[in-house]
Design a protein around this motif. Structure first.
Motif, PDB file in Angstrom:
ATOM      1  N   LEU A 107       0.859  -1.176   0.000  1.00  0.00           N
ATOM      2  CA  LEU A 107       0.000   0.000   0.000  1.00  0.00           C
ATOM      3  C   LEU A 107       0.897   1.228   0.000  1.00  0.00           C
ATOM      4  O   LEU A 107       1.997   1.219   0.554  1.00  0.00           O
ATOM      5  N   ASP A 111      -2.644   5.617   0.815  1.00  0.00           N
ATOM      6  CA  ASP A 111      -3.710   4.649   1.087  1.00  0.00           C
ATOM      7  C   ASP A 111      -4.082   4.614   2.567  1.00  0.00           C
ATOM      8  O   ASP A 111      -5.219   4.269   2.913  1.00  0.00           O
ATOM      9  N   SER A 342      -3.754   5.960  -9.351  1.00  0.00           N
ATOM     10  CA  SER A 342      -3.985   5.318  -8.061  1.00  0.00           C
ATOM     11  C   SER A 342      -4.423   6.286  -6.977  1.00  0.00           C
ATOM     12  O   SER A 342      -5.053   5.876  -6.003  1.00  0.00           O
ATOM     13  N   ARG A 352     -11.268   7.913  -4.657  1.00  0.00           N
ATOM     14  CA  ARG A 352     -10.171   6.939  -4.622  1.00  0.00           C
ATOM     15  C   ARG A 352      -9.571   6.746  -6.015  1.00  0.00           C
ATOM     16  O   ARG A 352      -9.663   7.638  -6.859  1.00  0.00           O
ATOM     17  N   ASP A 419      -9.695   0.423  -6.220  1.00  0.00           N
ATOM     18  CA  ASP A 419      -9.775   0.609  -4.767  1.00  0.00           C
ATOM     19  C   ASP A 419     -11.255   0.772  -4.436  1.00  0.00           C
ATOM     20  O   ASP A 419     -11.859   1.798  -4.744  1.00  0.00           O
ATOM     21  N   GLY A 528      -7.017  -0.013  -1.038  1.00  0.00           N
ATOM     22  CA  GLY A 528      -5.927   0.276  -1.951  1.00  0.00           C
ATOM     23  C   GLY A 528      -6.250  -0.269  -3.328  1.00  0.00           C
ATOM     24  O   GLY A 528      -7.309  -0.854  -3.564  1.00  0.00           O
TER      25      GLY A 528
END
Length: 556
Positions: A107, A111, A342, A352, A419, A528
């Motif tokens: 992670l 995260d 991400s 996210r 995620d 994550g």
């Protein structure tokens, strides 16, 4: 009912978390550790002593299938009639690490504060830097291959082993990422490329290898952790189905009741109990461990046990490249991963983030039956029989071979790996009627893809098409959200500082039961957008140190 000698620590589950925890505690002089595992050895190492009766073992037999129910050998059934997702359960020494693809990623620092960054959900009660020493230690211990310097992560003081070659599909698709100016990196893997810790590697040049990789090359706890743990004195009992965790008059966990292979019920006493049964098996056991003190289930004072189930929903985009041969003969080739998306960002229409992974066909059957090019991140056990994608099976007869070569040699895929937000609707409950062979209530899953996930998948699929076009695709073959998901079960006993909003504290200790610990993916506060095995093992090692250093506090 047979009783046993009291263990200092009882671990339930022998997978990624249970194996790492048992190995760590086995190094403590004078501690008695017992582990109960419902499955059996898949292929026990010669160094592990076997009980005399093991030669008479028989595989547990699953009951006849029925609509809405899945049942894996040596495991328990579950009802998925209210879930679009049918999880893959690993029921063996080593758990899911026996069949996972050994993709290795941590992670990221963001995260752990995903709630603050996205405004949805909660932050972890720990930070990346609390786990960093355990990430580093574990990487050195198990051996990780890859390319150092991935800018998506803080610097890691770990010497990576040389990487496997990037697959041909990865090489072609990397051109698209480069032309768009987006991040990409060869994925790290927990697969050795040089000898390490007495284990044989998988050769780097897999195209010249025709014999496959040795099992011990991969970080699977049945070959990496358990042989040493058993040699150090840990008692590992296989085919031991735990029925419930028992509680003494002082409100502390004092062991477990389990069904042995012969069906007899045994009691294993313990001073500390550690749960490592994954995000489905752990809440199942807690909810079934009721008593006058805990009528709603053990450690369930918050009412959150089983709630907030998270996976990693994903989609695939497949493209054809007419002037490129994207096929590869590499058994363990590295594939491309991207963390460009991400982190959360304004203006994308969702909270996210997601990662992107490249994929190629892993075998001729999947290609012929219409499955998408897949990454090694979602390796499946042999007993998994995923349905082929309708309408894409190749024709049989005289044209089959030409169509097959076109598909295998000319198509590559990208996967969007999301995620997922915690949603209390997505949950594990006990089924009111369904049980396993021992009569233990089975879990019932309630699982849906939320609006945020739907928007994220749609956005991610558009970005994957951009990459394909930038890489020179002739055409997009397909783009679809998949009904399956990798074997990651997270969030059903979440970690937090507030006992009213979480199940365990920052060390994995249950708020309601001070000598009960949970160390599997169920403690995750956020999912994550990467494979969780590295984080699960880091958490298990951290909790093992805490148990070692503070045992008197839990049991006094």
């Amino acid at each position: 009912m047979a009783a046993s000698e009291t263990a200092d620590v009882l671990i339930i589950g022998s997978g990624a978390a249970g194996g790492a925890c048992a190995w760590s505690l086995s190094r403590v002089p004078g501690i008695r550790v017992v582990c109960l595992e419902q499955g059996d050895w898949v292929d026990p190492p010669p160094s592990v002593p076997r009980p005399e009766a093991d030669g008479e073992r028989e595989r547990l037999v699953a009951p006849p299938p029925r609509a809405g129910v899945r049942h894996f050998a040596n495991g328990y059934p579950y009802d998925h009639s209210a879930s679009y997702w049918q999880p893959i359960l690993g029921n063996a020494v080593g758990g899911g690490t026996v069949h996972y693809g050994a993709v290795w990623a941590r992670l990221r620092p963001s995260d752990f504060v995903a709630g603050s960054l996205s405004g949805v959900g909660a932050d972890w009660p720990i930070r990346y830097w609390d786990l960093a020493p355990y990430y580093d230690f574990n990487d050195r211990m198990v051996g990780i291959s890859g390319v150092p310097g991935n800018p998506a992560y803080p610097p890691k003081p770990v010497d990576l082993q040389p990487p496997h070659r990037l697959t041909r599909a990865g090489e072609i698709l990397s051109r698209g990422f480069d032309r768009l100016g987006w991040h990409w990196w060869p994925a790290e893997r927990a697969v050795l490329t040089v000898p390490h810790g007495g284990r044989e590697p998988c050769p780097q040049d897999c195209e010249s290898c025709h014999q496959g990789c040795p099992r011990e090359a991969k970080n699977s706890t049945d070959v990496v952790h358990w042989p040493q743990a058993v040699r150090n004195g840990v008692v590992l009992r296989t085919r031991a189905r735990v029925r419930e965790i028992t509680v003494g008059g002082n409100g502390l966990a004092d062991g477990a009741l389990y069904h042995a292979a012969d069906g007899a019920v045994h009691r294993q006493k313990a001073r500390v109990v550690v749960l490592a049964c994954n995000g489905i098996g752990t809440p199942r056991l807690l909810l079934n461990s009721t008593s006058g003190r805990f009528p709603q289930g053990l450690a369930n004072g918050s009412g959150l046990v089983g709630r907030g189930l998270m996976g990693h929903p994903f989609a695939t985009v497949v493209a054809a490249f007419e002037d490129e041969d994207v096929s590869t003969r590499a058994r363990a080739g590295a594939f491309l991963t991207s963390d460009e998306f991400s982190d959360a960002a304004d203006g994308r229409g969702y909270a996210r983030g997601f990662s992107i992974l490249s994929g190629t066909y892993r075998g001729p059957i999947e290609a012929a039956l219409g499955g998408p090019p897949d990454s090694l991140a979602s390796a499946r056990p042999a007993e998994w029989r995923g349905a082929p994608v309708r309408g894409r099976a190749l024709p049989w007869g005289r044209v089959h071979h030409a169509a097959f070569q076109e598909r295998v040699r000319r198509t590559a895929g990208l996967m969007v790996f999301c995620d997922e937000l915690p949603d209390d609707h997505n949950r594990v409950e006990l089924d009111p009627a369904l049980t396993d062979e021992a009569g233990i209530p089975a879990p019932k899953l309630f699982y849906r893809r939320g609006d945020n996930t739907e928007r994220m998948l749609a956005y991610g699929m558009e970005r994957c098409q951009e990459v394909m076009e930038a890489a020179g695709t002739a055409r997009i073959v397909s783009a679809e959200k998949l009904q399956a998901a990798p074997g990651h079960y997270l969030g059903t006993a979440r970690m937090g500082a507030d006992p009213g909003r979480s199940v365990v504290d920052a060390w994995g200790r249950a708020h309601d039961v001070r000598n009960l610990f949970i160390i599997d993916g169920s403690v995750f506060t956020s999912a994550g957008s990467t494979v969780p095995t590295s984080t699960i093992q880091a958490l298990a090692l951290r909790t093992a140190d805490y148990v070692r250093d503070n045992a008197r506090e839990f049991t006094g």
